[in-house]
Design a protein around this motif. Structure first.
Motif, short mmCIF file in Angstrom:
data_model
loop_
_atom_site.label_atom_id
_atom_site.label_comp_id
_atom_site.label_asym_id
_atom_site.label_seq_id
_atom_site.Cartn_x
_atom_site.Cartn_y
_atom_site.Cartn_z
N ARG A 11 0.83 -1.20 0.00
CA ARG A 11 0.00 0.00 0.00
C ARG A 11 0.86 1.25 0.00
O ARG A 11 1.99 1.24 0.51
CB ARG A 11 -0.90 0.00 1.25
CG ARG A 11 -0.13 0.03 2.54
CD ARG A 11 -1.07 -0.08 3.75
NE ARG A 11 -0.31 -0.20 4.99
CZ ARG A 11 0.06 0.82 5.72
NH1 ARG A 11 -0.24 2.05 5.37
NH2 ARG A 11 0.75 0.63 6.83
N PRO A 12 0.37 2.34 -0.56
CA PRO A 12 1.08 3.61 -0.43
C PRO A 12 1.12 4.03 1.04
O PRO A 12 0.11 3.93 1.75
CB PRO A 12 0.23 4.57 -1.25
CG PRO A 12 -0.58 3.71 -2.17
CD PRO A 12 -0.84 2.46 -1.38
N TYR A 42 -12.02 6.90 0.81
CA TYR A 42 -11.71 7.15 -0.60
C TYR A 42 -11.41 5.81 -1.28
O TYR A 42 -10.81 4.93 -0.67
CB TYR A 42 -10.46 8.03 -0.74
CG TYR A 42 -10.42 9.23 0.18
CD1 TYR A 42 -10.05 9.10 1.50
CD2 TYR A 42 -10.73 10.50 -0.30
CE1 TYR A 42 -10.00 10.19 2.34
CE2 TYR A 42 -10.68 11.60 0.53
CZ TYR A 42 -10.31 11.44 1.85
OH TYR A 42 -10.26 12.53 2.68
N TYR A 81 -9.46 4.20 -4.69
CA TYR A 81 -8.54 4.45 -5.78
C TYR A 81 -8.31 3.15 -6.56
O TYR A 81 -8.34 2.06 -6.00
CB TYR A 81 -7.18 4.94 -5.25
CG TYR A 81 -7.21 6.34 -4.71
CD1 TYR A 81 -7.56 6.59 -3.38
CD2 TYR A 81 -6.91 7.42 -5.52
CE1 TYR A 81 -7.59 7.88 -2.88
CE2 TYR A 81 -6.94 8.72 -5.02
CZ TYR A 81 -7.27 8.93 -3.71
OH TYR A 81 -7.31 10.21 -3.22
N GLN A 131 -5.53 1.27 -9.10
CA GLN A 131 -4.15 1.30 -9.59
C GLN A 131 -3.94 0.12 -10.54
O GLN A 131 -3.86 -1.02 -10.10
CB GLN A 131 -3.15 1.24 -8.44
CG GLN A 131 -1.70 1.41 -8.89
CD GLN A 131 -0.74 1.47 -7.73
OE1 GLN A 131 -0.85 0.72 -6.76
NE2 GLN A 131 0.24 2.39 -7.81
N LEU A 161 -2.20 6.19 -9.30
CA LEU A 161 -3.40 6.02 -8.49
C LEU A 161 -4.51 6.91 -9.06
O LEU A 161 -4.40 8.14 -9.04
CB LEU A 161 -3.10 6.39 -7.04
CG LEU A 161 -2.18 5.41 -6.33
CD1 LEU A 161 -1.42 6.09 -5.23
CD2 LEU A 161 -2.99 4.24 -5.77
N LEU A 214 -5.30 -3.16 -8.84
CA LEU A 214 -5.32 -3.07 -7.38
C LEU A 214 -6.31 -1.97 -7.02
O LEU A 214 -6.22 -0.86 -7.57
CB LEU A 214 -3.93 -2.68 -6.87
CG LEU A 214 -3.03 -3.74 -6.26
CD1 LEU A 214 -1.68 -3.13 -5.92
CD2 LEU A 214 -3.65 -4.36 -5.04
N PHE A 266 -7.52 0.31 -4.00
CA PHE A 266 -7.17 0.76 -2.65
C PHE A 266 -8.29 1.58 -2.05
O PHE A 266 -8.93 2.39 -2.72
CB PHE A 266 -5.90 1.62 -2.68
CG PHE A 266 -4.63 0.86 -2.88
CD1 PHE A 266 -3.99 0.87 -4.11
CD2 PHE A 266 -4.06 0.15 -1.83
CE1 PHE A 266 -2.80 0.18 -4.29
CE2 PHE A 266 -2.88 -0.55 -2.00
CZ PHE A 266 -2.25 -0.53 -3.23
N PHE A 274 -3.86 4.47 3.70
CA PHE A 274 -4.32 3.46 2.75
C PHE A 274 -4.41 2.07 3.37
O PHE A 274 -3.59 1.70 4.23
CB PHE A 274 -3.37 3.38 1.55
CG PHE A 274 -3.57 4.50 0.56
CD1 PHE A 274 -3.10 5.77 0.82
CD2 PHE A 274 -4.23 4.26 -0.64
CE1 PHE A 274 -3.29 6.81 -0.09
CE2 PHE A 274 -4.42 5.28 -1.57
CZ PHE A 274 -3.94 6.55 -1.28
N GLY A 275 -5.38 1.32 2.91
CA GLY A 275 -5.44 -0.10 3.22
C GLY A 275 -4.46 -0.86 2.34
O GLY A 275 -3.78 -0.27 1.49
N GLN A 276 -4.37 -2.16 2.53
CA GLN A 276 -3.40 -2.96 1.80
C GLN A 276 -3.84 -3.29 0.39
O GLN A 276 -3.08 -3.82 -0.41
CB GLN A 276 -3.08 -4.26 2.57
CG GLN A 276 -4.07 -5.39 2.37
CD GLN A 276 -5.29 -5.25 3.28
OE1 GLN A 276 -5.60 -4.19 3.82
NE2 GLN A 276 -5.99 -6.36 3.47
#
Lengths: 114, 112
Positions: A43-44, B33, B35, B37, B43, B88, B90, B103-105
């Protein structure tokens, strides 16, 4: 809407050297500028941020500068280490005027060679 | 650990199907939020909810929808899936406007 451009897209440095990543934004109403580090498949993670009422902020080997007039901000990493290798994203937000929506730059892949 | 939880971590599904991704924000955070990717991409902001209400919308496809529930968790629904939706996804949360977003994983969606 906001547009954030980030340069360079890839950056290779020798361990111990400094790295600089630059971003420009288009919306003069943006007032919050975070930087995120993203390792492969992860994750970021927020590493540092700056608000429009501040010109520079430093946290150990990482610093961020903001030039509101020119609408650009930069990330500076000194004494780079192999574990700094990752993709770095800058972002800009207009805050409550836009629900704190973050507009991200395209990312910079930083490679630190031992 | 950021405190933001996303489930599932991985999801493989076929084209044309519908999936639901779930996000639990950090305790006390009101904003969520989403996002997207894609591979080697940046993002892309999809949508934001604040305390149950839609607050901002990005380049979210009409096939995608989201909601935030009274307990503040959020779900992102993706329907009529296409190969290009593989990415991905997020979720991030923040306490309020103009504060740090965590952010989550992520959920890795693969459409086959």
């Amino acid at each position: 809407g906001e547009n954030v451009e980030q340069h360079p897209s890839t950056l290779s440095v020798q361990e111990g050297d400094s790295a600089v990543i630059k971003c420009t934004y288009s919306d003069s109403a943006s007032n919050y500028f975070p930087w995120y580090k993203q390792e492969l498949g992860k994750r970021p993670q927020l590493i540092i941020d700056i608000r429009s009422n501040v010109g520079e902020k430093k946290d150990q080997r990482i610093a961020v500068t903001l030039n509101k007039t020119a609408k650009h901000f930069s990330l500076h990493i000194t004494e780079t280490q192999p574990e700094d290798s990752a993709v770095y994203f800058c972002a800009a937000s207009r805050g409550r005027n836009a629900g704190n929506m973050l507009t991200f730059g395209g990312g910079t892949r930083l490679m630190v060679k031992p | 650990d950021s405190g933001v939880t996303q489930t599932p971590k991985h999801l493989i599904t076929a084209t044309g199907q519908r999936v639901t991704l779930r996000c639990s924000p950090r305790s006390g955070d009101l904003s969520v939020y989403w996002y997207q990717q894609s591979l080697d991409q940046g993002l892309q902001f999809l949508i934001q909810y604040y305390n149950g209400e839609e607050r901002a919308k990005g380049n979210i496809l009409e096939r995608f929808s989201a909601q935030q529930f009274p307990d503040l968790h959020s779900e992102l629904n993706l329907s009529s899936l296409e190969l290009g939706d593989s990415a991905l996804y997020f979720c991030a949360s923040s306490f309020r406007h103009n504060t740090e977003a965590f952010f989550g994983q992520g959920t890795r969606l693969t459409v086959v």
